[in-house]
Structures are given as structure tokens and as C-alpha cells.
Design a protein around this motif. Structure first.
Motif, PDB file in Angstrom:
ATOM      1  N   GLN A 122      -5.812   3.503  -6.651  1.00 36.26           N
ATOM      2  CA  GLN A 122      -4.510   3.597  -7.347  1.00 36.26           C
ATOM      3  C   GLN A 122      -3.791   2.249  -7.326  1.00 36.26           C
ATOM      4  OE1 GLN A 122      -2.482   6.473  -4.905  1.00 36.26           O
ATOM      5  NE2 GLN A 122      -2.931   8.168  -6.291  1.00 36.26           N
ATOM      6  N   SER A 142       0.822  -1.211   0.000  1.00 35.95           N
ATOM      7  CA  SER A 142       0.000   0.000   0.000  1.00 35.95           C
ATOM      8  C   SER A 142       0.859   1.266   0.000  1.00 35.95           C
ATOM      9  CB  SER A 142      -0.997  -0.012   1.159  1.00 35.95           C
ATOM     10  OG  SER A 142      -0.312  -0.180   2.364  1.00 35.95           O
ATOM     11  N   LEU A 143       2.098   1.173   0.505  1.00 36.96           N
ATOM     12  CA  LEU A 143       3.002   2.326   0.405  1.00 36.96           C
ATOM     13  C   LEU A 143       3.709   2.359  -0.951  1.00 36.96           C
ATOM     14  CD1 LEU A 143       4.631   2.538   3.965  1.00 36.96           C
ATOM     15  CD2 LEU A 143       2.631   3.724   3.086  1.00 36.96           C
ATOM     16  N   ARG A 144       3.422   1.345  -1.772  1.00 36.58           N
ATOM     17  CA  ARG A 144       3.928   1.274  -3.151  1.00 36.58           C
ATOM     18  C   ARG A 144       5.455   1.178  -3.197  1.00 36.58           C
ATOM     19  NH1 ARG A 144       0.087   3.179  -6.547  1.00 36.58           N
ATOM     20  NH2 ARG A 144       1.402   2.251  -8.107  1.00 36.58           N
ATOM     21  N   ASP A 178      -4.660   8.019   6.901  1.00 40.99           N
ATOM     22  CA  ASP A 178      -5.405   8.237   5.655  1.00 40.99           C
ATOM     23  C   ASP A 178      -6.841   7.777   5.909  1.00 40.99           C
ATOM     24  OD1 ASP A 178      -5.814   8.809   2.998  1.00 40.99           O
ATOM     25  OD2 ASP A 178      -4.870   6.991   2.236  1.00 40.99           O
ATOM     26  N   ILE A 196      -3.576  12.495  -7.187  1.00 43.32           N
ATOM     27  CA  ILE A 196      -2.851  12.563  -5.910  1.00 43.32           C
ATOM     28  C   ILE A 196      -1.607  11.674  -5.931  1.00 43.32           C
ATOM     29  CG2 ILE A 196      -4.832  13.247  -4.493  1.00 43.32           C
ATOM     30  CD1 ILE A 196      -5.297  10.300  -3.857  1.00 43.32           C
ATOM     31  N   PRO A 197      -0.585  12.028  -5.141  1.00 48.44           N
ATOM     32  CA  PRO A 197       0.616  11.178  -5.087  1.00 48.44           C
ATOM     33  C   PRO A 197       0.258   9.755  -4.649  1.00 48.44           C
ATOM     34  CG  PRO A 197       0.985  13.257  -3.937  1.00 48.44           C
ATOM     35  CD  PRO A 197      -0.476  13.193  -4.256  1.00 48.44           C
ATOM     36  N   ILE A 198       1.012   8.777  -5.129  1.00 44.17           N
ATOM     37  CA  ILE A 198       0.675   7.385  -4.818  1.00 44.17           C
ATOM     38  C   ILE A 198       0.997   7.031  -3.375  1.00 44.17           C
ATOM     39  CG2 ILE A 198       0.851   6.535  -7.183  1.00 44.17           C
ATOM     40  CD1 ILE A 198       3.618   5.355  -6.393  1.00 44.17           C
ATOM     41  N   GLY A 199       0.245   6.061  -2.878  1.00 43.64           N
ATOM     42  CA  GLY A 199       0.543   5.473  -1.569  1.00 43.64           C
ATOM     43  C   GLY A 199       0.273   6.379  -0.380  1.00 43.64           C
ATOM     44  N   GLY A 200      -0.369   7.519  -0.600  1.00 39.91           N
ATOM     45  CA  GLY A 200      -0.677   8.398   0.525  1.00 39.91           C
ATOM     46  C   GLY A 200       0.502   9.250   0.962  1.00 39.91           C
ATOM     47  N   THR A 201       1.582   9.245   0.171  1.00 33.95           N
ATOM     48  CA  THR A 201       2.761  10.040   0.536  1.00 33.95           C
ATOM     49  C   THR A 201       2.443  11.532   0.429  1.00 33.95           C
ATOM     50  OG1 THR A 201       4.244   8.299  -0.191  1.00 33.95           O
ATOM     51  CG2 THR A 201       5.174  10.515  -0.103  1.00 33.95           C
ATOM     52  N   ILE A 202       2.893  12.279   1.429  1.00 36.96           N
ATOM     53  CA  ILE A 202       2.728  13.736   1.407  1.00 36.96           C
ATOM     54  C   ILE A 202       4.007  14.328   0.834  1.00 36.96           C
ATOM     55  CG2 ILE A 202       2.449  15.794   2.823  1.00 36.96           C
ATOM     56  CD1 ILE A 202       0.809  14.016   4.769  1.00 36.96           C
ATOM     57  N   VAL A 203       3.886  14.963  -0.322  1.00 36.78           N
ATOM     58  CA  VAL A 203       5.085  15.427  -1.022  1.00 36.78           C
ATOM     59  C   VAL A 203       5.329  16.932  -0.858  1.00 36.78           C
ATOM     60  CG1 VAL A 203       5.064  13.550  -2.694  1.00 36.78           C
ATOM     61  CG2 VAL A 203       3.806  15.664  -3.201  1.00 36.78           C
ATOM     62  N   ASN A 225      10.186  10.296  -4.529  1.00 36.85           N
ATOM     63  CA  ASN A 225       9.602  10.679  -3.236  1.00 36.85           C
ATOM     64  C   ASN A 225      10.058   9.799  -2.075  1.00 36.85           C
ATOM     65  OD1 ASN A 225       8.105  12.634  -4.582  1.00 36.85           O
ATOM     66  ND2 ASN A 225       6.416  11.217  -4.964  1.00 36.85           N
ATOM     67  N   HIS A 238      -6.522   5.966  -2.608  1.00 40.11           N
ATOM     68  CA  HIS A 238      -5.214   5.306  -2.643  1.00 40.11           C
ATOM     69  C   HIS A 238      -5.347   3.812  -2.955  1.00 40.11           C
ATOM     70  CE1 HIS A 238      -3.896   8.958  -0.206  1.00 40.11           C
ATOM     71  NE2 HIS A 238      -3.278   9.019  -1.362  1.00 40.11           N
ATOM     72  N   LEU A 243       5.248  -0.004  -9.461  1.00 38.51           N
ATOM     73  CA  LEU A 243       5.729   0.354  -8.123  1.00 38.51           C
ATOM     74  C   LEU A 243       5.005  -0.439  -7.033  1.00 38.51           C
ATOM     75  CD1 LEU A 243       6.403   4.165  -8.559  1.00 38.51           C
ATOM     76  CD2 LEU A 243       8.108   2.385  -8.182  1.00 38.51           C
ATOM     77  N   TRP A 275      -8.440   9.980  -7.687  1.00 38.75           N
ATOM     78  CA  TRP A 275      -7.299   9.086  -7.482  1.00 38.75           C
ATOM     79  C   TRP A 275      -6.148   9.289  -8.457  1.00 38.75           C
ATOM     80  CZ3 TRP A 275      -5.957   5.368 -11.153  1.00 38.75           C
ATOM     81  CH2 TRP A 275      -6.921   5.036 -12.105  1.00 38.75           C
ATOM     82  N   LYS A 276      -6.452   9.881  -9.620  1.00 38.87           N
ATOM     83  CA  LYS A 276      -5.377  10.093 -10.594  1.00 38.87           C
ATOM     84  C   LYS A 276      -4.586  11.365 -10.297  1.00 38.87           C
ATOM     85  CE  LYS A 276      -7.941   7.821 -14.255  1.00 38.87           C
ATOM     86  NZ  LYS A 276      -8.848   8.032 -15.380  1.00 38.87           N
ATOM     87  N   THR A 322       6.436  12.910   3.670  1.00 42.31           N
ATOM     88  CA  THR A 322       5.936  12.081   4.758  1.00 42.31           C
ATOM     89  C   THR A 322       5.377  10.814   4.139  1.00 42.31           C
ATOM     90  OG1 THR A 322       5.345  14.034   6.026  1.00 42.31           O
ATOM     91  CG2 THR A 322       4.321  11.963   6.708  1.00 42.31           C
ATOM     92  N   ILE A 323       5.871   9.650   4.577  1.00 45.97           N
ATOM     93  CA  ILE A 323       5.393   8.374   4.032  1.00 45.97           C
ATOM     94  C   ILE A 323       4.584   7.645   5.097  1.00 45.97           C
ATOM     95  CG2 ILE A 323       6.134   6.114   3.142  1.00 45.97           C
ATOM     96  CD1 ILE A 323       8.422   7.492   1.738  1.00 45.97           C
ATOM     97  N   GLY A 324       3.418   7.197   4.694  1.00 44.08           N
ATOM     98  CA  GLY A 324       2.577   6.419   5.595  1.00 44.08           C
ATOM     99  C   GLY A 324       1.798   7.223   6.626  1.00 44.08           C
ATOM    100  N   PRO A 325       1.309   8.422   6.262  1.00 43.66           N
ATOM    101  CA  PRO A 325       0.482   9.155   7.241  1.00 43.66           C
ATOM    102  C   PRO A 325      -0.917   8.546   7.360  1.00 43.66           C
ATOM    103  CG  PRO A 325       0.508  10.344   5.170  1.00 43.66           C
ATOM    104  CD  PRO A 325       1.392   9.144   4.978  1.00 43.66           C
TER     105      PRO A 325
END
Lengths: 392, 96
Positions: free
Chosen positions: A224, A97-99, A213, B9-16, A198, A221, A160, B6-7, A208-211
Motif C-alpha cells: 500500500q 508506514s503509519l501513513r 504486523d 485492508i485499512p492503510i498503515g495497519g490501523t485496526i478500525v 481513523n 501494508h 497520506l 492490500w487493496k 488501534t494505530i501501529g499494532p
């Protein structure tokens, strides 16, 4: 240029890992995977790779360390099986899920209990909904090849996602085979340099990875993720084609064996595919129109390809080295639903076999082909789910 | 804020985008709203110390206003305001 050497399945995967030269490998031993990481640890100790090897205190930590490394932009790998994979469970889902394009070898072993160290597919089949791509290997050559291809599949920008490469415990992992090894340079050119997007160590672009959601974005997500694993089907085909050109070994999502005019077919995956091929050959000598479909890619599931492969047979059987209690074999279920998608009705039965490492012999495969004769003639009368070689 | 598809936003919930939490106006969570009584305020700034959301705006050492974009209406400021001053009052912000 390739070199021919004798290696066990575990050694073949370790050799592929040496050539891949991952940035980080996290490992915890579990039979029958232990030898794989033992061999790779030798490479680390002898300076044959640049890998940072992390020896962790459990499989949960092995996958957590892989996730951390991949989130930091590293090419990360690990390996496990059975109860170790079950202990990883929580983080297996998080990796997908974090790809994060982690590659993991799963040396298939029965998931307890009662405790058993031998081969079946209950460990990796249990992960089918986790978002990992799953590639099954028929022999150690394939395990070697699939490990190299997995890196390129996982890191594809349209995918990914993590990839699980499986090989049957003991049957492949501990059996010496003739293996063709590519040059290190060829492998490194084939997989290319990993350019992560990223990631946490890019200090000029903090992320920030994995906040957390919640209701507003979690579903987007997941949508995706569904798209990414569907994209993987085409990417597996492309990467396999490219690899075929490099090695002369042809790979696709399925392998069709003597299916041109086959009336009866068996669908199998893993090392049993080799036993089925042997049986097909001997039955073909007697003029029987039989064939085999080997499922190489289980996730994403190649619905259309399996329908195309089966559409002309009069009956078929699916061999499952795993049981979904209360249903039957997981592969059987997927294949029946593939046929429904194309409005095809072909009589089909399921054989659960080989649980806990019970040997599967050509005579047993022949019994299945013989049973398919009756099914072709009379349709499926009675049970859909059968248990092959279990004592009454 | 319009929610994205969904198209987009950054993948996987990452805040960029670092620090983008500022775009999230948590003031919309509020049920009760603090009202400042300027005439009673002694500018002790105890409310400013206690506010968990940095929603008390102070200029030149004096209370100026609440930042209602981020005030969640928890009422800690009203509770901590010295009894003798009693300069913050909580009122219902919306119909429930």
C-alpha cells in the motif's frame, strides 16, 4: 494579493508555517535549522498561531511527538537537519508506514563525521528509502512555496504520506532574499481544512494505530505504501499546477532550463541549480548549446519525466552533493536507471561536489560543461565518478 | 479466515474495528489439547482463574467446557488442577 518582503530561508519557512497554522509543532534545535523554529516559537509566544508547540528533549522525541499528534488527527509539523535527522531515523520510517501526513523542513547539512555544520545533501539523501516524499528547493521562495504545497500533497487521500521539504543550510537558510508572501487567507484556502481519517481522538470510532504486523499482513501494508508514494507523483503535479495558478510561479517535478536545443546538460538539485542557470546563461552567450535540469522531486523519483528531459542530449553530468560510499552519487544512480527503463544510452558522468559546504562556483560548473564536450565526442573514457574541486 | 489483499485492508495497519481480536481464533496455535474429566472435577475453578485466554467457560459457578477457539493449549489449567482431582489431561491435538 501577495506581499514582497525580505526573509532568510529559515524565516520564509517559518512564515509559511505561521500561515499554515498547524495544530502541533514539535521541535528540537540544531544548526542551521535552529533559527527556523526560533522564529516560529515567536509566532506561538505572540499568539499569531493556534499551534500547540512541544519543546522536546531530542529529535527522536520531536518526530515521536509529531507521530503522536498526527495519529491523534492533528496537522503536525517539525524541522531538523543532519545529525538531528539521523537521530529521528527510527521514527521517520514509522511516520511514513503509519501513513501520517507530517510535513518537515530539512535544512540540509552534512551528516558527520568529522563534524561539520555546513551544507550538503547527505542527511536527506540518507532518508530516500524511508517512504517520505522529498521536495528540494532552489531558493527561499521555493522553500516557502514548497512548504505550503507539501501540506496539500501529504494530506491528499491517495497519498497520506509525510513530506520532507529541503533547503540548503546557510546558503538558503541564513541568506536574506526577496520573497513573495501570499495572504494568510489564500494559504488557508489553498491547503483547506484537514479532515483526518481513523485517528485516535475520534472516540466514537475507536482505532488501534501501529499494532504488531507480522508475516500475514506486513507485506500488504508495505505494498500500500509503495502505491501511495507512486500516486504522489501525479498529486505533486496537480498541487503544483494549482499553486502556479494562484501565484504565477510555475512548478513541476522537474524544471527544464534552456533545454530546448541543448546538447550538453547538467542535472542538479537545491541551490546549486541557481549557479548552474547562471553558468548556462553565460555559456549560451558564446553560442554553446547547454542546459540544465533541476530535479525538484526526488521521491517519488520522476523516471519518465527525467528520460523525456534528457533523451535528446548528447551527454550529461549529474551533480551530487552527497556520496553513497562504494557507489557514487545517489541522484546519478537513479538517473542512469531511469534511462535504462527506456532503453536509452547517453554518455553520463557524475560529479560529487560541495561536501561539507565546499562552495560551488560558476567556474567549476563551466569545467563540467567543458568536460562534457570531450564526452560528447569520445564517449566516457575512464572514470564515471568525479570529485569536483577537491584537492589532490 | 481468508486473508485479504492490500487493496481491501485499512492503510498503515490501523485496526478500525474495536474488539476485532475476537475474530482471530488463536486455538489454531494449539499443539496439546486439554481434556476435561467431568467425573473427577470438583469445580474449584482454579483453572478458570489461571487461564490466560479466558478459555474456561463457567456457568452457574461450575466448569462447563473449554473454549477451543481460543485455548492455545498452554497446559496451565492441567498444571494448576488440584492433584487429588486431576480432572484435566493434556493430549496431543494433532500430528506434528
Amino acid at each position: 494579493m501577495s506581499t514582497i518582503i525580505g526573509l532568510t530561508g529559515n524565516e520564509a519557512v517559518a512564515e509559511a508555517m505561521r500561515q499554515i497554522n498547524p495544530d502541533v509543532v514539535a521541535a528540537y534545535p540544531i544548526t542551521p535549522q535552529t533559527e527556523l523554529m526560533h522564529k516560529f516559537a515567536d509566532f506561538v509566544a505572540n499568539g499569531k498561531v493556534d499551534t500547540e508547540m512541544i519543546l522536546v528533549e531530542s529529535e527522536h522525541s520531536a518526530m515521536s511527538a509529531s507521530v503522536g499528534a498526527a495519529a491523534g488527527g492533528a496537522r503536525a509539523m517539525t524541522a531538523t537537519c543532519a545529525n538531528g535527522l539521523a537521530l529521528m531515523w527510527e521514527i521517520v520510517y514509522i511516520a511514513a508506514s503509519l501513513r501520517l501526513p507530517i510535513v518537515m523542513a530539512v535544512v540540509n547539512r552534512a551528516l558527520s563525521g568529522p563534524i561539520n555544520i555546513h551544507n550538503d545533501h547527505s542527511d536527506s539523501m540518507g532518508c530516500r528509502d524511508s517512504g517520505w516524499i522529498q521536495i528540494y528547493s532552489e531558493n527561499s521562495q521555493e522553500a516557502y512555496d514548497n512548504t505550503i504545497m507539501a501540506v496539500k500533497i501529504a494530506e491528499n487521500k491517495d497519498v497520506l504520506l509525510p513530506v520532507m521539504v529541503t533547503l540548503d543550510g546557510f546558503i538558503l537558510s541564513h541568506t536574506l532574499e526577496r520573497i513573495e508572501i501570499l495572504d494568510d487567507k489564500q494559504v488557508r484556502e489553498f491547503i483547506g481544512e484537514y479532515i483526518p481519517q481513523n485517528h485516535l481522538l475520534d472516540i466514537n470510532h475507536p482505532v488501534t494505530i501501529g499494532p504488531l504486523d507480522l508475516q500475514d499482513y506486513y507485506f500488504e501494508h508495505k505494498r500500500q505504501e509503495a502505491e501511495a508514494i507512486n500516486n504522489a507523483l501525479e498529486v505533486v503535479e496537480e498541487v503544483s499546477f494549482e499553486y502556479s495558478r494562484l501565484t504565477g510561479r510555475n512548478y513541476d517535478v522537474l524544471e527544464l532550463y534552456r533545454m530546448e536545443d541543448a546538447e550538453r546538460a547538467i542535472v542538479a538539485l537545491g541551490s546549486t541549480a541557481g549557479t548552474v542557470k547562471f553558468t548556462v546563461d553565460s555559456l549560451r552567450e558564446n553560442g554553446e548549446k547547454v542546459g540544465m535540469i533541476k530535479l525538484r522531486l526526488f521521491r517519488p523519483f520522476p523516471y519518465k519525466e527525467i528520460y523525456e528531459a534528457l533523451k535528446n542530449v548528447k551527454s550529461f553530468a549529474v551533480l551530487d552533493k552527497c556520496i553513497s560510499f562504494g557507489y557514487g552519487g545517489p541522484v546519478y544512480g537513479e538517473i542512469k536507471s531511469a534511462l535504462y527503463n527506456y532503453q536509452a544510452f547517453i554518455p553520463a558522468v557524475n560529479y560529487i561536489y560541495g561536501l561539507g559546504g565546499r562552495d560551488i562556483k560558476p567556474t567549476s560548473i563551466k569545467k563540467v560543461f567543458d568536460e562534457l564536450k570531450h564526452i560528447t565526442k569520445e564517449g566516457v573514457n575512464g572514470k564515471l565518478i568525479h570529485y569536483l574541486d577537491v584537492r589532490e | 479466515m481468508k486473508e485479504k489483499g492490500w487493496k481491501e485492508i485499512p492503510i498503515g495497519g490501523t485496526i478500525v474495528e474495536p474488539g476485532n481480536a475476537v475474530e482471530y481464533k488463536t486455538g489454531s496455535w494449539r499443539t496439546f489439547k486439554p481434556i476435561w474429566h467431568k467425573d473427577r472435577c470438583i469445580h474449584c475453578l482454579i483453572c478458570w482463574m489461571y487461564c490466560p485466554d479466558e478459555a474456561i467457560i463457567v456457568e452457574n459457578g461450575k466448569f462447563v467446557r473449554f473454549d477451543y477457539d481460543y485455548c492455545k493449549g498452554c497446559g496451565i489449567c492441567a498444571n494448576e488442577c488440584p492433584e487429588k482431582a486431576n480432572a484435566i489431561e493434556m493430549v496431543l491435538d494433532r500430528k506434528i
